[in-house]
Structure formats: C-alpha cells, structure tokens
Write an enzyme that holds these catalytic residues in place. Sequence first.
Site, PDB file in Angstrom:
ATOM      1  N   HIS A 144       0.855  -1.187   0.000  1.00  0.00           N
ATOM      2  CA  HIS A 144       0.000   0.000   0.000  1.00  0.00           C
ATOM      3  C   HIS A 144       0.884   1.227   0.000  1.00  0.00           C
ATOM      4  O   HIS A 144       1.955   1.244   0.630  1.00  0.00           O
ATOM      5  CB  HIS A 144      -0.890   0.002   1.248  1.00  0.00           C
ATOM      6  CG  HIS A 144      -1.446   1.356   1.588  1.00  0.00           C
ATOM      7  ND1 HIS A 144      -0.903   2.154   2.594  1.00  0.00           N
ATOM      8  CD2 HIS A 144      -2.470   2.076   1.058  1.00  0.00           C
ATOM      9  CE1 HIS A 144      -1.585   3.276   2.666  1.00  0.00           C
ATOM     10  NE2 HIS A 144      -2.532   3.266   1.756  1.00  0.00           N
ATOM     11  N   HIS A 147      12.579  -1.624   4.282  1.00  0.00           N
ATOM     12  CA  HIS A 147      12.872  -0.572   5.261  1.00  0.00           C
ATOM     13  C   HIS A 147      14.133   0.202   4.896  1.00  0.00           C
ATOM     14  O   HIS A 147      14.221   1.404   5.198  1.00  0.00           O
ATOM     15  CB  HIS A 147      12.963  -1.171   6.659  1.00  0.00           C
ATOM     16  CG  HIS A 147      11.618  -1.396   7.287  1.00  0.00           C
ATOM     17  ND1 HIS A 147      10.967  -0.408   7.991  1.00  0.00           N
ATOM     18  CD2 HIS A 147      10.784  -2.468   7.272  1.00  0.00           C
ATOM     19  CE1 HIS A 147       9.800  -0.865   8.403  1.00  0.00           C
ATOM     20  NE2 HIS A 147       9.660  -2.111   7.977  1.00  0.00           N
TER      21      HIS A 147
END
Length: 305
Positions: free
Chosen positions: A109, A148
């Site tokens: 998303h 990340h």
Amino acid sequence: MKTHRIEAVKDYLLNLQDRICAALEQEEDGAAHFVEDLWERTEGGGGRTRVLAGGSVFEQGGVNFSHVSGFKLPPSATAKRPELADRQFQAMGVSLVIHPNNPYVPTSHANVRFLIAEKAGEPDVWWFGGGFDLTPFYPFREDVIHWHRTAKAACEPFGEMVYPTYKKWCDEYFYLKHRNETRGAGGLFFDDLNEWGFDRSFAFLQSVGNHYLPAYLPIVQKRKSTLYGEREREFQLYRRGRYVEFNLVYDRGTLFGLQSGGRTESILMSMPPVAHWRYNWQPEPGSREAVLYDQYLKPQDWLEN
C-alpha cells in the site's frame, strides 16, 4: 496559497500515477492492463481511477488519483482540528493497494496526499501526508529489510530522525487494536506535515512517492514465481481479512473519502477481491504460518544489523 504551487502538486501526483501503473503493467508482461475510469464529484472535483484485475502476477491492484473540493471538511478531518470546520478545502492524492496472486509476494500500500483549507481573511492551512507499508503472508527477512532500507533512503536527505519517527508512526497507525497485532511489517506514515515549509515538505512527499517502486518491485520480481499450493492460498485469503478489518474500522483515508461524499467504488478499491474469515483460527505452533505471527506482527527495528 499561489495556484501554481497547487498545480505543481497535482502535476506530480498525476505523473506518479502514470509511472507506477506503467511499471506494474510491465511485470504482467502483457497478461493484464489497467482499466481507467474518470469520474466527477457533484460537490467539486473528481478523479482518475485505474484498476488492474486478473493478472498473472497481480490478482487485483488499484492506483487512484483524486482531486476533490468542497465548502466543509468531513468529521474525520476536523475531529482534532475543529477550527477547520468552516473552511472550504481542496484535497488531492494518489493512493494504491496491490494484491498479488502468489502468497509469497506481499500485499503493498502507498499513499501521498495534500490538503489545503481556506477562509477569506485568514491564513491558509495546508499539509502533506502519506507513506507506504508492506503486508507479507509468508515473509522473508531480507525482503522486509530491503523495504525498510528503501524507506530510510527516502527519508535520509531530510534528517536522521525522520525515518525512525515516521517508521514508528507507521507501526502505531497500521495496528489492529482488536487483534493486538500490526497489519504487516510496516514502513512509513506521516501526516499534517507543514512545519518544514511548502517546498521542503513537498520535496519529502515526492521522495516518498518516488521510492515506492524501488521498495516493492524487487520483492515482486524475486517471489512471483515461487511455487505454492492450496494451503498457502488459504492462509493468504485468511490474512486478507485483516486488511478488510483495518480499512473499514481504522483507515483515515477510507473515512475521509466516504464522509466527504467521494466515489465509493474508488474508495473501496483497496479491498482484496477475495478474503476469508475463520472462527477462532490459530496457526499451528512451529508452522510456516506461525512465523508471521511470532516474528513479524510486532513493531521492531528491521535495520539494527
């Protein structure tokens, strides 16, 4: 606020939508394409919804642009800022959710948005928001670390505390309180960003938007051909139920869209095409499914090593 600044944001968002759709279609290698649906909103504004369905890689994905306006902000936007209730507004953004076929490819998303609230004789109130997050079913640690690291790279030009601050906000925002678990493995989330001034805040929005594809596509390319069976598919569908629960119960964007009279089909395109619920189901201890619960659905520092 000067019109050319608002137009610059809109131009960037439209271009971002184009780039993301083109890149995702390329992964399909001709098996599926985005279908575009242009719509207008009675109260003001409209949007450009694009949905890909039935692909070889992506079961369903939506990449939406919207630019809506009105004379009253919805309750989801004024609950914490009642002073904005009587201002006219413009809100624009790109929002996307990608639901892959293969359970070894995570759902992803992303969202980047801008809102300005105006009132004659008073200073404009504006802010940027957005982020991206990853929802794996059968996670690989190297994939989450890559995600990340890319998120951190998006933040690094803006200060060393930006990534840890917005990573923590993401962990807290995408959290299902009634399940006592995060929705997935996190990423970035920011909102109400204006303290850096317009140019720097807009630059950060662009950095986040531009880092989505480098964060997600390498994971898709690495996992899309992994063999899977009925067991993995059933677990994927069960975990998709969590996605539905979060979007309908907690998601601010969903609430803003519905409360502001947005286009329902575009707002709810984030829902997976198929999802399952099972009464009181728990993963078998030590199973591959238990790894997700035991190691990934809790906030942690993915870059400590």
